[in-house]
Structure formats: structure tokens, C-alpha cells
Design an enzyme around this catalytic site. Structure first.
Site, short mmCIF file in Angstrom:
data_model
loop_
_atom_site.label_atom_id
_atom_site.label_comp_id
_atom_site.label_asym_id
_atom_site.label_seq_id
_atom_site.Cartn_x
_atom_site.Cartn_y
_atom_site.Cartn_z
CE LYS A 1 81.44 35.09 33.46
NZ LYS A 1 82.24 34.74 32.80
CG ASP B 1 85.18 35.08 42.25
OD1 ASP B 1 84.03 35.62 41.57
OD2 ASP B 1 86.00 34.84 41.24
CD1 TRP C 1 88.90 32.72 35.54
CD2 TRP C 1 88.93 34.41 36.74
NE1 TRP C 1 88.57 33.74 34.55
CE2 TRP C 1 88.53 34.70 35.36
CE3 TRP C 1 89.03 35.53 37.54
CZ2 TRP C 1 88.55 36.07 34.99
CZ3 TRP C 1 88.86 36.74 37.41
CH2 TRP C 1 88.72 37.05 35.86
C1 LMR Z 1 86.11 32.41 32.00
O1 LMR Z 1 86.77 31.85 33.00
O2 LMR Z 1 86.08 31.90 30.89
C2 LMR Z 1 85.39 33.68 32.33
O3 LMR Z 1 85.35 34.35 33.43
C3 LMR Z 1 85.90 34.67 31.31
C4 LMR Z 1 87.23 35.24 31.68
O4 LMR Z 1 87.33 36.61 31.60
O5 LMR Z 1 88.13 34.40 31.81
#
Ligand code: LMR
Length: 397
Positions: free
Chosen positions: A247, A212, A130
Site C-alpha cells: 500500500k 500486522d 482482516w
Molecule cells: C484488503 O483487505 O482489501 C487488502 O488487504 C487486499 C486483500 O488481499 O485482501
């Protein structure tokens, strides 16, 4: 003072969200930020949430402060939901938890906890991960390194390389960030046998898993989506968890999450719980209550819980159907591997094997929005836009 500040690079996902918002084209297909959407492209409030909010509106007695570790009912219901009421670490009183400001708040408190240990471990994140993991965890002053995870050739998990790399490079006490399910950005998850092996590996190498769990319930169901976490927690002495309700409860803007830790004894759990409260106090004092109160109301009420479970099942089923439809639309010569991977991958995201240049052409010429890495939010596809989406992707290949 301000004249010494320098421009910070924009966060890739937030910048993409703004770019897509600004595009008025009727053919726009927004596969950017990870929010669930219906077939009409809306992100409605879940029925269980609306009902719980209605009840809460009349039941709420005060707006007074709750606590630095948040809403106690919320914590209890979430821990029970995630681990199961019979989970050994739970019945033995070895789990500490605190409500957090979304999954990001949980990651931040988890990172602060690691830093507070004074042991200066390296935190290892998968490649890719992420986009906010490194800035968020790194901002507490921890050193971050990457381990191989997703293979852009096979479009699957590079499981052997992952373990080989960690074996050769991570030292006892280092922290390994793992996506519990629905890997963001790739949708490529470890299977159960791989989780079993990873859990033993972490234990044998004396590594600390930091899981996570941002999308649980949206992959293969609540039980399967938490399998890896529970396995790791039964095998390793210490585990840190960052979970999100953004989510699976659709409570994005309410910012509700849970940070938890499996510890080796009830005394240590009390110590960690105290740390969670003190760390949160130092960061934002206390988490906001509304979303947590709503989640607690839903999980604590059999009828509301049933409504929520049904909606979650609907959402999950729809994501799987969209994967099939998009995969079928892409199943032409030259795109077979991509079409197959979309089916194999799990949860809200897939990473398509596209170059940055191809992603930019999709944006400029087709109003199709995805991150530069080729990550798509599957829930941004729908029955109206899948033919045009597949056509645009095939056109840039
Ligand atoms: C994403 O990865 O799109 C979501 O987790 C929102 C974010 O805050 O990045």
C-alpha cells in the site's frame, strides 16, 4: 484424486473484487479491495517507483537467485525505516528479518515460526479482523480464537473488553495479533495511551504480540503509525512483525513485505533469522526480487526517498480529505454517529454500521460495492462519486 475435492468457499474480498469488475454500470462505486485510488479512480504507479524502476533497469546485472531471506539492502532499509536507526533492539542486534512475498507472506512465515516453536500457543485475533488472517495463520495448524475489539454500537475500540477478555482467557505464551495502525476492516485504532497500556499488559501476562503493519504511512504518518509496534517492542521481550509495501509503495502485484522478530539476544536473533530462511525455503524457496530491489533503491537514495515521502504524504492527506467530505455528506439526521466515526477512524478503511441486507441493496440497486461487513475503502470515494455514495447510503438506512 481430484474427484474427492470439494468446492472451497470464495474469499470474501477476492469475490467482491471480481463482482465489482464485472459490473459495467457507469454509476459503479467500488469501495472493495484495499488499493489506493486517485480522484479519477486510477491506481497509478508511484513516481518514486517509476524512477527507481528506470534506474534499476539499467543497473541490474543479473537475474540470478538472491537468497532465502531476500534482498539484504531492502531488509536493512525497511528495518531502519520502521524502527528507527537508534531503536535499542536494533542497535543491540536483537532484530531478525526476512523479505517476504507481500505482507501475507510475512504473516505466513510468522505463523510458521510460531508453529515451529512446538509450544502450541493459541493465536488471538481481533473481532473483526482482516478476512484472510484466520485462514492464513490457521493453515499452519495453529488454533485461532477471537478477542473483542470493535464495538458496532459506539463505532470505536472496545478497549476495556479487549483487555478483560484476554486477561480471563489467554494463557502465558499465547500470541495476540494486533493491527499496528489503520485497522482493517474498521479503521478504529488504539491511541498512544492505549498502546502504552497494551504493551504493559502483554508483558505482564507474558503474551507475544504479532503486529500486522500493512498500512503504515497511510494513517497519521510513518512515526505515529509505528508507535504501537515500537512501544510493544520496547516493553515485551519477544515480538513478531509482518509489514507490507503493497500500500505505502503501491507495489501490490510485486508482492513485497518484511517479516521481523524482536528477540532477547543477538544469538536468538541469528537463530530466528535462520528459521526465517529455512521456513521460506520450505514454502516458496525465495521471495521475488523486483519490488524489494525497487524499495531498496528508493529508501537508499536521498532524492528518491524524498519523492516517495512527498507522495505518501499526498496520499495520506487525500484519504483524510475524503473522510471529511464523505462525513459532511452523511451528516444528516439519523446518520450523525456514522458521519462522526468516519472522521475519527484512520487509514484506508471504515466499517459502516450497515446490515448485510443493506449492503446487498447497495450493491444490487446502486452499484456500490463494499464487503458484507460494511467495510469501505475510503480511497474508492472521490469528488465525483461522494454525493451519489452518500445518497445511496442514506437511502438504505
Ligand atoms: C484488503 O483487505 O482489501 C487488502 O488487504 C487486499 C486483500 O488481499 O485482501
Amino acid at each position: 484424486m481430484f474427484d474427492s475435492l470439494v468446492e472451497r468457499p470464495a474469499d470474501a474480498i477476492i469475490a467482491l473484487m471480481e463482482m465489482a469488475k464485472a459490473d459495467a454500470s457507469p454509476k459503479k462505486i467500488d469501495l472493495g479491495v484495499g488499493v489506493y485510488k486517485t480522484d479519477d479512480g486510477a491506481t497509478p504507479i508511484m513516481r518514486a517507483v517509476k524512477q527507481a524502476e528506470g534506474l534499476y533497469l539499467t543497473e541490474e546485472q543479473t537475474k540470478s537467485y538472491v537468497s532465502t531471506i531476500g534482498n539484504a539492502d531492502f531488509r536493512k532499509h525497511m528495518v531502519d525505516l520502521i524502527f528507527g536507526v537508534d531503536y535499542p533492539a536494533l542497535t543491540e542486534g536483537r532484530i531478525a528479518s526476512a523479505q517476504s512475498t507481500g505482507g501475507s507472506g510475512a504473516l505466513r512465515i510468522g505463523a510458521e515460526l510460531i508453529k515451529s516453536s512446538g509450544k502450541e500457543p493459541i493465536v488471538w485475533v481481533p473481532t473483526p479482523t482482516w478476512a484472510n488472517h484466520t485462514p492464513l495463520i490457521g493453515s499452519v495448524g495453529l488454533e485461532i480464537k477471537s478477542y473483542p475489539y470493535y464495538n458496532r454500537e459506539t463505532l470505536g475500540v472496545d478497549y476495556v473488553d479487549m483487555l478483560d477478555h484476554l486477561k480471563a482467557n489467554a494463557k502465558p505464551g499465547d500470541v495476540i495479533v494486533l493491527h499496528g495502525c489503520c485497522h482493517n476492516p474498521t479503521g478504529a485504532d488504539l491511541n498512544s495511551a492505549q498502546w502504552d497500556r497494551v504493551a504493559e499488559f502483554m508483558r505482564d501476562q507474558e503474551l507475544v504480540p504479532f503486529i500486522d503493519l500493512a498500512y503504515f504511512g497511510l494513517g497519521d504518518g510513518l512515526t505515529k503509525d509505528t508507535y504501537g509496534l515500537r512501544k510493544v517492542g520496547e516493553t515485551c521481550p519477544e515480538v513478531i512483525l509482518a509489514a507490507s509495501c503493497s500500500k505505502n509503495f503501491g507495489l501490490y502485484k510485486e508482492r513485497v513485505g518484511l517479516v521481523a522478530a524482536i528477540t532477547t539476544s543477538p544469538d536468538q536473533a541469528r537463530l530466528v533469522q535462520g528459521q526465517f530462511g529455512a521456513l521460506q525455503r520450505r514454502l516458496t524457496s525465495m521471495p521475488p526480487d523486483h519490488g524489494a530491489a525497487v524499495v531498496a533503491r528508493i529508501l537508499g537514495d536521498a532524492a528518491l526517498r524524498q519523492v516517495w515521502l512527498e507522495e505518501l504524504t499526498e496520499m495520506r492527506g487525500r484519504i483524510k480529505d475524503l473522510r471529511k467530505d464523505l462525513s459532511n455528506a452523511l451528516r444528516v439526521q439519523g446518520a450523525e454517529a456514522m458521519a462522526a466515526a468516519i472522521i475519527d477512524q484512520n487509514g484506508m478503511f471504515s466499517t459502516l454500521p450497515l446490515s448485510v441486507a443493506q449492503v446487498h441493496v447497495l450493491r444490487a440497486e446502486h452499484s456500490v460495492y463494499m464487503t458484507n461487513s460494511g467495510r469501505i475503502n475510503i480511497a474508492g470515494a472521490n469528488s465525483h462519486n461522494i454525493p451519489a455514495l452518500a445518497e445511496a447510503i442514506l437511502a438504505v438506512l
